[in-house]
Design a protein around this motif. Structure first.
Motif, PDB file in Angstrom:
ATOM      1  N   VAL A  17      41.491  49.550  46.036  1.00 25.57           N
ATOM      2  CA  VAL A  17      41.901  49.941  44.681  1.00 25.57           C
ATOM      3  C   VAL A  17      41.996  51.443  44.508  1.00 25.57           C
ATOM      4  O   VAL A  17      42.964  51.940  43.970  1.00 25.57           O
ATOM      5  N   ALA A  67      45.315  40.996  43.736  1.00 27.67           N
ATOM      6  CA  ALA A  67      44.191  41.536  42.970  1.00 27.67           C
ATOM      7  C   ALA A  67      42.888  41.040  43.572  1.00 27.67           C
ATOM      8  O   ALA A  67      42.849  40.022  44.275  1.00 27.67           O
ATOM      9  N   SER A  70      39.008  39.721  42.528  1.00 29.76           N
ATOM     10  CA  SER A  70      38.359  39.149  41.352  1.00 29.76           C
ATOM     11  C   SER A  70      36.981  38.608  41.714  1.00 29.76           C
ATOM     12  O   SER A  70      36.641  38.435  42.891  1.00 29.76           O
ATOM     13  N   HIS A  89      40.880  43.202  39.176  1.00 31.34           N
ATOM     14  CA  HIS A  89      41.586  44.480  39.267  1.00 31.34           C
ATOM     15  C   HIS A  89      42.706  44.366  40.287  1.00 31.34           C
ATOM     16  O   HIS A  89      42.509  43.854  41.387  1.00 31.34           O
ATOM     17  N   LYS A  98      34.920  49.182  39.344  1.00 32.18           N
ATOM     18  CA  LYS A  98      36.368  49.103  39.192  1.00 32.18           C
ATOM     19  C   LYS A  98      36.804  48.162  38.081  1.00 32.18           C
ATOM     20  O   LYS A  98      37.886  48.333  37.519  1.00 32.18           O
ATOM     21  N   ALA A  99      36.001  47.162  37.763  1.00 35.73           N
ATOM     22  CA  ALA A  99      36.393  46.213  36.708  1.00 35.73           C
ATOM     23  C   ALA A  99      35.154  45.489  36.213  1.00 35.73           C
ATOM     24  O   ALA A  99      34.251  45.181  36.991  1.00 35.73           O
TER      25      ALA A  99
END
Length: 201
Positions: free
Chosen positions: A200, A105, A107, A162, A140-141
């Motif tokens: 992603v 992921a 971050s 994500h 995206k996050a």
């Protein structure tokens, strides 16, 4: 006559296949369209990649629903002038986007320091944006907003995260927003940018 037309063996099969193609139309088009797809995207469409080395101020930001975002001054020009005259400037802490230590992921974290502000509580959140080849940064996050004391550390920060679709290197930005509670502050959303082995889209 019927026997001569149909023939036997391979000739008969060829006639049947040709006749079927005429009846259903051009069967090559779907295959061509399918072969044009690369990684789930149509060839030539915008895909994640490495951003230019010089930050491009003309780049567009898109939110999670694909709408254009105003990343200039989040709280408006009036608030900016008011903060400059009467307010304070917090230090918006953030790290580079990076691969998470748990799982595949990307971050990023957000925190704050008081700077010229007096109050010791602020509402903080951070968001991650992936760069696309059409010169857009796509959200995206985002972390949940948290009320934090200044100083950072594991207990005083936010996290946006994500999962990666694959590990192709891609450019990311981590933007942080700090809103000092009960005090007027400047509305910028500073960021850190880095290339991460995480895609992603």
């Amino acid at each position: 006559m019927r026997k001569d037309f149909m023939g036997t063996g391979k000739y008969r099969l060829t006639v049947i296949v040709a006749f079927a193609a005429l009846m259903i139309g051009d069967v090559s088009a779907p295959a061509t369209a399918a072969s044009a797809r690369v990684g789930g995207e149509l060839a030539g469409a915008a895909v994640p990649g490495i951003a230019p080395s010089d930050p491009d101020e003309s780049a567009v930001y898109l939110d999670a629903d694909g709408r254009v975002m105003d990343m200039g001054r989040a709280k408006g020009l009036g608030a900016t002038r008011e903060a400059a005259a009467f307010g304070c400037t917090p230090v918006s802490g953030r790290d580079n986007p990076h691969r998470s230590s748990t799982g595949v992921a990307v971050s990023g974290h957000g925190w704050w320091n008081k700077g010229s502000c007096h109050n010791d509580r602020a509402r903080v959140y951070n968001c991650l944006y992936e760069w696309y080849t059409d010169n857009t940064w796509r959200q995206k996050a985002c972390s949940k907003p948290k009320v934090l004391k200044p100083g950072g550390g594991k207990s005083n920060r936010t996290v946006a995260r994500h999962d990666c679709r694959d590990t192709q290197r891609t450019s990311w930005r981590n933007h942080v927003d700090v809103d000092v509670i009960d005090e007027i502050d400047t509305p910028e959303r500073p960021m850190n940018q880095a290339d991460v082995d995480c895609r992603v889209y």
